[in-house]
Scaffold this active site. Structure first.
Site, mmCIF file in Angstrom:
data_model
loop_
_atom_site.group_PDB
_atom_site.id
_atom_site.type_symbol
_atom_site.label_atom_id
_atom_site.label_comp_id
_atom_site.label_asym_id
_atom_site.label_seq_id
_atom_site.Cartn_x
_atom_site.Cartn_y
_atom_site.Cartn_z
ATOM 1 N N LYS A 72 49.583 67.049 -7.937
ATOM 2 C CA LYS A 72 48.592 65.979 -7.762
ATOM 3 C C LYS A 72 47.259 66.462 -8.322
ATOM 4 C CE LYS A 72 47.814 62.638 -4.070
ATOM 5 N NZ LYS A 72 47.847 62.469 -2.606
HETATM 6 O O1 G3P Z 1 47.232 59.126 -0.225
HETATM 7 C C1 G3P Z 1 45.848 59.025 -0.058
HETATM 8 C C2 G3P Z 1 45.545 58.801 1.366
HETATM 9 O O2 G3P Z 1 45.900 59.928 2.133
HETATM 10 C C3 G3P Z 1 44.173 58.390 1.664
HETATM 11 O O3 G3P Z 1 44.268 57.612 2.794
HETATM 12 O O4 G3P Z 1 43.469 56.456 4.779
HETATM 13 O O5 G3P Z 1 42.309 58.551 3.968
HETATM 14 O O6 G3P Z 1 42.084 56.423 2.727
HETATM 15 P P1 G3P Z 1 42.956 57.237 3.595
#
Ligand code: G3P
Length: 219
Positions: free
Chosen positions: A87
């Site tokens: 990634k």
């Molecule tokens: O895959 C990306 C994710 O982990 C981000 O999620 O909820 O932190 O915006 P969030």
């Protein structure tokens, strides 16, 4: 649409895997930190442990931001296990690193995508996946699903093989909308995956079935 779980928590990964519906895992440095995983050796061992649980792709993110560091870390992560997808954030060095890694047949996931232009650069560099962040766009009064739809449409129109991996999913409606617009993958927290099970009519119907069965079988 493939289903990935977006966590570094081994118990949650095992739970989703046991349901038989899991196609892969995505992690990021924040999710690793949430599990208290620190130190190079522990981080690498944790990725290996995740790969032992699931059959599909496991995204492991580089920490370096310079080109040389990104490709060195990317090659090290890819060598850990055949399921690892490297990634890489969408930066100028990130795009160069994705180009280099894809040339070495190392699969990549270009992360922190918030625009079609960023997705275009990642696809042209040969990324295996792009990860647009739906929830964080919604948090900023911008339609995250609309971005998924635009990227899916232009990848299809121009024949890019890069898969659209919808990330930053917060709820079941995000998952259903991803299905509607043709995302290749949705990476979700366990709560959203399990939320798909819920419907009050299912609960009412099951209670009725069991009550009727008991009524005639307990005579
Ligand atoms: O895959 C990306 C994710 O982990 C981000 O999620 O909820 O932190 O915006 P969030």
């Amino acid at each position: 649409m493939k289903f990935f779980i977006d966590t570094a928590n081994l118990e949650q990964i095992k739970e989703a895997q046991a349901m038989g519906i899991l196609d892969g895992v995505t992690t990021n440095p924040s999710l690793m930190a949430k599990e208290g995983i620190s130190g190079d050796e522990n981080v690498l061992n944790h990725y290996k442990a995740i790969c032992e649980i699931v059959d599909g792709d496991v995204s492991a993110e580089v920490i370096a931001t310079d080109y040389e560091g990104m490709i060195k870390e990317g090659e090290m992560l890819a060598a850990l296990h055949p399921q690892i997808v490297v990634k890489v954030p969408i930066t100028e060095n990130g795009i160069k690193a994705i180009k280099y890694l894809s040339g070495k047949n190392i699969r990549t996931n270009c992360t922190l995508i918030f625009s079609t232009g960023q997705a275009l650069l990642a696809a042209k560099a040969g990324a295996t996946y792009v990860s647009p962040f739906i929830g964080r766009l919604d948090d900023n009064s911008t339609d995250g699903i609309k971005l998924i739809e635009q990227i899916v449409d232009f990848f299809n129109y121009y024949g890019y093989e890069t898969q659209v991996l919808a990330a930053s999913i917060r709820n079941t409606m995000h998952i259903i909308r991803c299905l509607e617009v043709g995302a290749d993958v949705a990476t979700c927290p366990l709560s959203a995956i399990k939320g798909l099970l819920n419907h009050p009519l299912t609960d009412i119907g099951l209670a009725q079935f069991l009550a009727d069965h008991k009524r005639v079988n307990n005579k």
